[in-house]
Design a protein around this motif. Structure first.
Motif, short mmCIF file in Angstrom:
data_model
loop_
_atom_site.label_atom_id
_atom_site.label_comp_id
_atom_site.label_asym_id
_atom_site.label_seq_id
_atom_site.Cartn_x
_atom_site.Cartn_y
_atom_site.Cartn_z
N LEU A 71 0.87 -1.17 0.00
CA LEU A 71 0.00 0.00 0.00
C LEU A 71 0.91 1.22 0.00
N VAL A 72 0.86 1.99 -1.08
CA VAL A 72 1.76 3.12 -1.27
C VAL A 72 1.01 4.43 -1.06
N ILE A 73 1.53 5.25 -0.16
CA ILE A 73 0.93 6.56 0.11
C ILE A 73 2.01 7.62 -0.14
N PRO A 74 1.88 8.42 -1.20
CA PRO A 74 2.91 9.41 -1.51
C PRO A 74 2.76 10.69 -0.68
N GLU A 75 2.88 10.55 0.63
CA GLU A 75 2.73 11.68 1.54
C GLU A 75 3.77 11.58 2.65
N VAL A 76 4.04 12.70 3.30
CA VAL A 76 4.95 12.72 4.44
C VAL A 76 4.24 12.15 5.66
N GLU A 77 5.03 11.70 6.65
CA GLU A 77 4.45 11.10 7.85
C GLU A 77 3.48 12.05 8.56
N ALA A 78 3.82 13.35 8.57
CA ALA A 78 2.99 14.32 9.30
C ALA A 78 1.56 14.30 8.78
N ARG A 79 1.38 14.23 7.46
CA ARG A 79 0.03 14.21 6.92
C ARG A 79 -0.61 12.84 7.11
N ASP A 138 -0.04 14.11 -12.13
CA ASP A 138 1.15 13.87 -12.96
C ASP A 138 1.99 12.70 -12.44
N ASP A 139 1.43 11.90 -11.54
CA ASP A 139 2.21 10.81 -10.93
C ASP A 139 2.40 9.68 -11.94
#
Length: 343
Positions: A71-79, A138-139
């Motif tokens: 499961l890929v989430i292209p976000e920083v840990e904070a979010r 654009d990913d």
């Protein structure tokens, strides 16, 4: 003379030897059932002749699996940890994979370097398939995963015409329902705080907002539209801008509960009461909505069920079970307005 060569053979060399594309080789090596027996034989022969990772290839050609799903989430840990959406999505995915005896691998992709490293990880055949969340327009990652021959299902989509299988919620309907409710409460200067507009989900909710205005006979006003970023601080900044530009606004549709919380803070700073002066509606029906003061009216999307549906679709893809293999599969789940004291 031996058909083997010096040096480690590449996937491209196997493809050239077999007379097929790189993605086809990946599908065969992944054990995909959607490959003809003739193609499978040609690739197997090329693998044997070139000595392409023979032990791994032999296992894969025999149809073995890793039983792992990324499961890929292209976000920083904070979010990731501040946004209830992701936690609900992970809960749904995890529950469905556990029932199917699949291992969940949670991966954050926060930079181009991390994306490339993850692609290398996938190329090494360490997972059976990939679930993608929070994808921007654009990913390239969804297409790269498919080129590697791996099944992939996205949470949401990059555009209206999305070629990759996805599970989404009715985001246009969410915007329309929010505006219709606000109009029904007598509001006429209805503003919106959007998500980042390089994401289809944000554009769809904005489209629903505009459709709701048109259905109510209200003229669109771009001064009442302010872009946020799905964060609380982004909602606060966008709300301040709206108040500066249109101090006569009497309602706000925020494209997420977290941004609605930021907007609520900015309204309080400006001395505006909710809902007496400004009515407020969010999206997600998250714990944030229930804990706000006053509790937030929000458009509920079935986040945990989206996670379960994504995982179920991916398992079906891996097993070669498809309703229409020629067409990418799509699911759009309904949304529901939950009315509380903010409007």
């Amino acid at each position: 003379m031996s058909g083997r060569q010096s040096g480690r053979p590449t996937l491209e060399q196997v493809a050239a030897r077999a007379g097929v594309g790189r993605g086809t080789v990946s599908r065969v090596i992944n054990g995909s059932p959607r490959v003809s027996e003739q193609t499978r034989t040609a690739v197997a022969r090329a693998v044997a002749e070139l000595g392409y990772v023979p032990n791994q290839a032999a296992r894969a050609l025999a149809g073995s699996r890793t039983d792992a799903i990324a499961l890929v989430i292209p976000e920083v840990e904070a979010r990731l940890f501040a946004e209830p959406y992701f936690l609900d999505l992970i809960r749904g995915v995890s529950a469905e994979l556990a029932e199917a005896d699949k291992q969940l691998l949670l991966t954050l992709v926060r930079s181009e370097q991390e994306r490339q490293r993850f692609e290398q990880y996938l190329a090494a055949q360490r997972v059976d398939g990939v679930l993608l969340a929070s994808v921007h327009g654009d990913d390239p990652l969804p297409d790269r995963i498919r080129e590697l021959g791996l099944p992939v299902v996205m949470n949401g989509r990059r555009a209206e015409a999305e070629p990759v299988p996805y599970v989404d919620s009715d985001n246009i309907g969410a915007g329309r329902a929010a505006v219709a409710h606000l109009v029904g409460r007598g509001r006429s200067r209805i503003a919106t705080v959007t998500g980042p507009l390089d994401m289809y989900v944000a554009r769809a909710r904005l489209g629903g907002y505009r459709a709701g205005l048109a259905e109510a006979g209200l003229a669109p006003d771009e001064e009442l539209v302010s872009a946020g970023d799905f964060t609380e601080e982004g909602g606060r900044r966008a709300m301040r801008l709206l108040l500066d530009r249109s101090p006569d606004l009497d309602a706000v549709f925020a494209a997420s509960d977290v941004m609605a919380a930021g907007a609520r803070g900015a309204l309080r700073e400006a001395g505006r009461r909710v809902p007496e002066d400004v009515a407020l509606v969010g999206v997600d029906d998250s714990p944030v909505a229930r804990l706000m003061d006053p509790p937030l009216t929000s458009v509920r999307q079935p986040i945990e069920e989206m996670g379960r549906t994504m995982a179920r679709m991916l398992i079906q893809e891996i097993q070669g079970i498809a309703e229409a293999p020629e067409e990418p599969r799509r699911r759009v789940l309904p949304t529901e307005l939950i009315v509380r004291e903010s409007c």
